[in-house]
Design a protein around this motif. Structure first.
Motif, PDB file in Angstrom:
ATOM      1  N   ILE A 180       0.860  -1.181   0.000  1.00 32.25           N
ATOM      2  CA  ILE A 180       0.000   0.000   0.000  1.00 32.25           C
ATOM      3  C   ILE A 180       0.895   1.229   0.000  1.00 32.25           C
ATOM      4  CG2 ILE A 180      -1.867   1.237   1.169  1.00 32.25           C
ATOM      5  CD1 ILE A 180      -2.471  -1.385   2.682  1.00 32.25           C
ATOM      6  N   ARG A 181       0.718   2.098  -1.022  1.00 28.95           N
ATOM      7  CA  ARG A 181       1.542   3.294  -1.134  1.00 28.95           C
ATOM      8  C   ARG A 181       0.656   4.530  -1.183  1.00 28.95           C
ATOM      9  NH1 ARG A 181       4.218   1.746  -6.502  1.00 28.95           N
ATOM     10  NH2 ARG A 181       2.462   0.286  -6.468  1.00 28.95           N
ATOM     11  N   SER A 182       1.150   5.605  -0.575  1.00 34.60           N
ATOM     12  CA  SER A 182       0.436   6.865  -0.577  1.00 34.60           C
ATOM     13  C   SER A 182       1.416   8.008  -0.778  1.00 34.60           C
ATOM     14  CB  SER A 182      -0.318   7.053   0.751  1.00 34.60           C
ATOM     15  OG  SER A 182      -0.973   8.300   0.802  1.00 34.60           O
ATOM     16  N   GLU A 183       0.922   9.132  -1.276  1.00 34.77           N
ATOM     17  CA  GLU A 183       1.784  10.294  -1.466  1.00 34.77           C
ATOM     18  C   GLU A 183       2.046  11.023  -0.156  1.00 34.77           C
ATOM     19  OE1 GLU A 183      -0.018  12.688  -4.457  1.00 34.77           O
ATOM     20  OE2 GLU A 183       0.410  11.271  -6.086  1.00 34.77           O
ATOM     21  N   LYS A 184       1.315  10.653   0.885  1.00 37.84           N
ATOM     22  CA  LYS A 184       1.525  11.264   2.204  1.00 37.84           C
ATOM     23  C   LYS A 184       1.431  10.179   3.267  1.00 37.84           C
ATOM     24  CE  LYS A 184      -3.343  12.671   2.098  1.00 37.84           C
ATOM     25  NZ  LYS A 184      -4.282  13.808   2.217  1.00 37.84           N
ATOM     26  N   PRO A 185       1.971  10.418   4.457  1.00 41.53           N
ATOM     27  CA  PRO A 185       1.962   9.377   5.502  1.00 41.53           C
ATOM     28  C   PRO A 185       0.586   9.247   6.161  1.00 41.53           C
ATOM     29  CG  PRO A 185       3.009  11.355   6.328  1.00 41.53           C
ATOM     30  CD  PRO A 185       2.735  11.610   4.877  1.00 41.53           C
ATOM     31  N   ASP A 186      -0.362   8.678   5.431  1.00 40.88           N
ATOM     32  CA  ASP A 186      -1.721   8.556   5.945  1.00 40.88           C
ATOM     33  C   ASP A 186      -2.222   7.108   5.952  1.00 40.88           C
ATOM     34  OD1 ASP A 186      -1.992   8.129   3.227  1.00 40.88           O
ATOM     35  OD2 ASP A 186      -3.745   9.430   2.991  1.00 40.88           O
ATOM     36  N   VAL A 187      -1.298   6.153   5.769  1.00 45.66           N
ATOM     37  CA  VAL A 187      -1.696   4.748   5.797  1.00 45.66           C
ATOM     38  C   VAL A 187      -1.603   4.257   7.242  1.00 45.66           C
ATOM     39  CG1 VAL A 187      -1.359   2.440   4.845  1.00 45.66           C
ATOM     40  CG2 VAL A 187      -0.739   4.455   3.479  1.00 45.66           C
ATOM     41  N   VAL A 188      -2.720   4.307   7.936  1.00 47.08           N
ATOM     42  CA  VAL A 188      -2.783   3.786   9.303  1.00 47.08           C
ATOM     43  C   VAL A 188      -3.046   2.290   9.212  1.00 47.08           C
ATOM     44  CG1 VAL A 188      -3.936   3.902  11.534  1.00 47.08           C
ATOM     45  CG2 VAL A 188      -3.694   5.970  10.148  1.00 47.08           C
ATOM     46  N   THR A 189      -2.174   1.493   9.820  1.00 43.57           N
ATOM     47  CA  THR A 189      -2.314   0.042   9.797  1.00 43.57           C
ATOM     48  C   THR A 189      -2.388  -0.469  11.226  1.00 43.57           C
ATOM     49  OG1 THR A 189      -1.026  -0.068   7.750  1.00 43.57           O
ATOM     50  CG2 THR A 189      -1.327  -2.119   8.953  1.00 43.57           C
ATOM     51  N   CYS A 190      -3.405  -1.247  11.491  1.00 43.76           N
ATOM     52  CA  CYS A 190      -3.634  -1.785  12.835  1.00 43.76           C
ATOM     53  C   CYS A 190      -3.247  -3.263  12.841  1.00 43.76           C
ATOM     54  CB  CYS A 190      -5.104  -1.611  13.201  1.00 43.76           C
ATOM     55  SG  CYS A 190      -5.473  -1.854  14.939  1.00 43.76           S
ATOM     56  N   LEU A 191      -2.246  -3.616  13.655  1.00 42.57           N
ATOM     57  CA  LEU A 191      -1.719  -4.973  13.735  1.00 42.57           C
ATOM     58  C   LEU A 191      -2.094  -5.578  15.082  1.00 42.57           C
ATOM     59  CD1 LEU A 191       1.915  -4.144  12.529  1.00 42.57           C
ATOM     60  CD2 LEU A 191      -0.036  -4.788  11.092  1.00 42.57           C
ATOM     61  N   ASP A 192      -3.039  -6.503  15.087  1.00 43.69           N
ATOM     62  CA  ASP A 192      -3.493  -7.101  16.349  1.00 43.69           C
ATOM     63  C   ASP A 192      -3.858  -6.027  17.366  1.00 43.69           C
ATOM     64  OD1 ASP A 192      -3.012  -9.634  15.279  1.00 43.69           O
ATOM     65  OD2 ASP A 192      -0.989  -9.744  16.107  1.00 43.69           O
ATOM     66  N   GLY A 193      -4.416  -4.918  16.898  1.00 40.75           N
ATOM     67  CA  GLY A 193      -4.850  -3.844  17.784  1.00 40.75           C
ATOM     68  C   GLY A 193      -3.847  -2.728  17.980  1.00 40.75           C
ATOM     69  N   GLU A 194      -2.585  -2.914  17.535  1.00 36.87           N
ATOM     70  CA  GLU A 194      -1.554  -1.892  17.694  1.00 36.87           C
ATOM     71  C   GLU A 194      -1.386  -1.149  16.360  1.00 36.87           C
ATOM     72  OE1 GLU A 194      -0.223  -1.380  20.755  1.00 36.87           O
ATOM     73  OE2 GLU A 194      -1.631  -2.951  21.356  1.00 36.87           O
ATOM     74  N   CYS A 195      -1.412   0.197  16.393  1.00 36.39           N
ATOM     75  CA  CYS A 195      -1.459   0.986  15.167  1.00 36.39           C
ATOM     76  C   CYS A 195      -0.119   1.626  14.811  1.00 36.39           C
ATOM     77  CB  CYS A 195      -2.517   2.071  15.290  1.00 36.39           C
ATOM     78  SG  CYS A 195      -4.202   1.425  15.466  1.00 36.39           S
ATOM     79  N   THR A 196       0.171   1.647  13.515  1.00 36.62           N
ATOM     80  CA  THR A 196       1.327   2.349  12.976  1.00 36.62           C
ATOM     81  C   THR A 196       0.852   3.222  11.819  1.00 36.62           C
ATOM     82  OG1 THR A 196       1.863   0.624  11.338  1.00 36.62           O
ATOM     83  CG2 THR A 196       2.812   0.376  13.538  1.00 36.62           C
ATOM     84  N   THR A 197       1.662   4.234  11.456  1.00 35.71           N
ATOM     85  CA  THR A 197       1.313   5.132  10.356  1.00 35.71           C
ATOM     86  C   THR A 197       2.511   5.261   9.432  1.00 35.71           C
ATOM     87  OG1 THR A 197      -0.180   6.377  11.802  1.00 35.71           O
ATOM     88  CG2 THR A 197       0.438   7.404   9.727  1.00 35.71           C
ATOM     89  N   SER A 198       2.253   5.179   8.115  1.00 34.54           N
ATOM     90  CA  SER A 198       3.334   5.194   7.138  1.00 34.54           C
ATOM     91  C   SER A 198       2.787   5.651   5.796  1.00 34.54           C
ATOM     92  CB  SER A 198       3.947   3.790   7.010  1.00 34.54           C
ATOM     93  OG  SER A 198       4.914   3.745   5.992  1.00 34.54           O
ATOM     94  N   SER A 199       3.681   5.882   4.840  1.00 34.58           N
ATOM     95  CA  SER A 199       3.272   6.166   3.470  1.00 34.58           C
ATOM     96  C   SER A 199       3.518   4.973   2.553  1.00 34.58           C
ATOM     97  CB  SER A 199       4.037   7.385   2.925  1.00 34.58           C
ATOM     98  OG  SER A 199       5.433   7.122   2.922  1.00 34.58           O
TER      99      SER A 199
END
Length: 314
Positions: free
Chosen positions: A264-283
Motif C-alpha cells: 500500500i503506497r500513498s503520497e503522504k503518511p496517511d496509511v494507518v495500519t492496525c496490527l493485532d490492535g496496535e497501530c502504525t502510520t506510514s506512506s
C-alpha cells in the motif's frame, strides 16, 4: 525445558499478577517444571524479553499473560526460533486471537491445559518487519482504532465512549476513502480510492469483527479483503455483513484476494495500519506471508481454525 510466564501488569481491569503467580507455582509443585515469571515494564518489553531468551538457544515455552497486545509482542519475540514456543493465558480486556479457537478458548485460562500441549506451526503476517498474528487492517477501521486511544486519554470518556467518539469523528468528518496505490504480488490495482484493506491470517479483530470467515492460520495463505471507497450510506449498509464475513454480498465494491505480498503506497503518511490492535502510520506498507513462522502450543485437540467457515458465493 523452561516455562516462562510473561505478565503484562497493566492488562485487564484489575491486577492479575497474584493469580498468574499462583498458576505458575501450581505447575512447579504439580509437575516439577522449571517455571519463572517476568513482568513487562513498557511497550515492546515483552518482545525484547522473549527474543533475548529464545536467542540463547535452550528449549523454552512462553505464556503470554495479557490481551492481544501482549500476545502480539510475545509472538514477535518468538517468531523464527525453533527452540521456542508460545501460548496465551488471557487476562486482558481484548482477546480476539483466542476467538479463533472457538469453544476451546476458555481452556486457555488454566495453564494445566497448556504446559504439555502439542506444538503446531502458525502462519504470521509480516508488516514492514513487524509480525502480526491475526489481521492487519488499513483504512477507516484502522483510523477508528487509532483514535480510540486518543479519546480514551480524555477524563470524561471511558473505553466504550471513546470508541463511539472515534467512530463518529472518523465517519462523519474524515471521510470513508483513502487515495492509495495497492499492488498484489507486484501488480497494481486499477482503482485508487479504498475504504478498507484487511489482510487476514486469522478471523477476528476489533472486539469480534470477522471480515473473512474462510481465513486460516495454518494454510500458508493470506486472505486480503479490499473494499473500494463508497458513500457513507453504502458503508453503513455494508458494515454489519462485513463484521460477519459476508463481504460476498457486496461484489460491486468488496473482493477477497490471496496474494502473498500486498503493498500500500500513498503520497503522504496517511496509511494507518492496525496490527493485532496496535497501530502504525506510514506512506508505504508492505505486508507478506510469513509461512509457518510461529511455534504455538495449547490444549489437546485445539485448533486455531476451529471457527473457519467455508467461502460463500453470491
Amino acid at each position: 525445558m523452561k516455562h516462562i510466564f510473561i505478565i503484562n501488569p497493566a492488562a485487564g481491569k484489575s491486577d492479575s499478577r497474584q493469580r498468574v503467580y499462583r498458576m505458575a507455582e501450581s505447575l512447579r509443585e504439580n509437575h516439577g517444571l522449571d517455571v519463572e515469571c517476568m513482568l513487562t515494564k513498557s511497550p515492546g518489553h515483552a518482545t525484547a524479553l522473549t527474543r533475548g531468551i529464545a536467542a540463547a538457544g535452550s528449549g523454552v515455552r512462553f505464556y503470554a499473560c495479557g490481551g492481544d497486545g501482549t500476545v502480539n509482542e510475545v509472538a514477535n519475540g518468538v517468531a523464527g526460533f525453533e527452540n521456542a514456543a508460545m501460548t496465551v493465558v488471557p487476562i486482558g480486556t481484548g482477546n480476539d486471537f483466542l476467538k479463533n479457537f472457538g469453544g476451546d478458548a476458555a481452556l486457555f485460562s488454566d495453564p494445566e491445559n497448556l504446559w504439555n500441549g502439542q506444538t503446531q506451526k502458525l502462519d504470521l503476517i509480516d508488516c514492514n518487519g513487524r509480525m502480526c498474528l491475526t489481521i492487519a487492517c488499513s483504512g477507516v477501521d484502522a483510523r477508528i482504532a487509532r483514535d480510540v486511544h486518543k479519546y480514551s486519554a480524555t477524563p470524561l470518556l471511558d473505553g466504550k465512549s471513546s470508541y463511539v467518539a472515534s467512530l463518529i469523528v472518523n465517519f462523519l468528518f474524515k471521510g470513508i476513502g483513502s487515495h492509495w496505490t495497492i499492488s498484489l504480488d507486484g501488480e497494481d490495482l486499477p482503482d485508487r480510492d479504498f475504504a478498507v484493506v484487511a489482510v487476514c491470517n486469522g478471523r477476528y479483530y476489533g472486539g469480534g469483527f470477522m471480515p473473512v470467515a474462510e481465513a486460516r492460520m495454518t494454510d500458508g495463505v493470506l486472505n486480503t479483503l479490499i473494499v473500494k471507497s463508497v458513500s457513507r450510506l453504502q458503508f453503513a449498509r455494508f458494515v454489519s455483513d462485513y463484521s460477519k464475513g459476508d463481504y460476498h454480498k457486496f461484489p460491486q465494491f468488496a473482493a477477497c484476494h490471496t496474494a502473498s505480498v500486498i503493498r500500500i503506497r500513498s503520497e503522504k503518511p496517511d496509511v494507518v495500519t492496525c496490527l493485532d490492535g496496535e497501530c502504525t502510520t506510514s506512506s508505504d506498507v508492505t505486508l507478506r506471508l510469513a509461512d509457518k513462522k510461529l511455534n504455538f502450543f495449547g490444549p489437546a485437540g485445539c485448533s486455531p481454525d476451529a471457527t473457519v467457515r467455508e467461502k460463500a458465493e453470491g
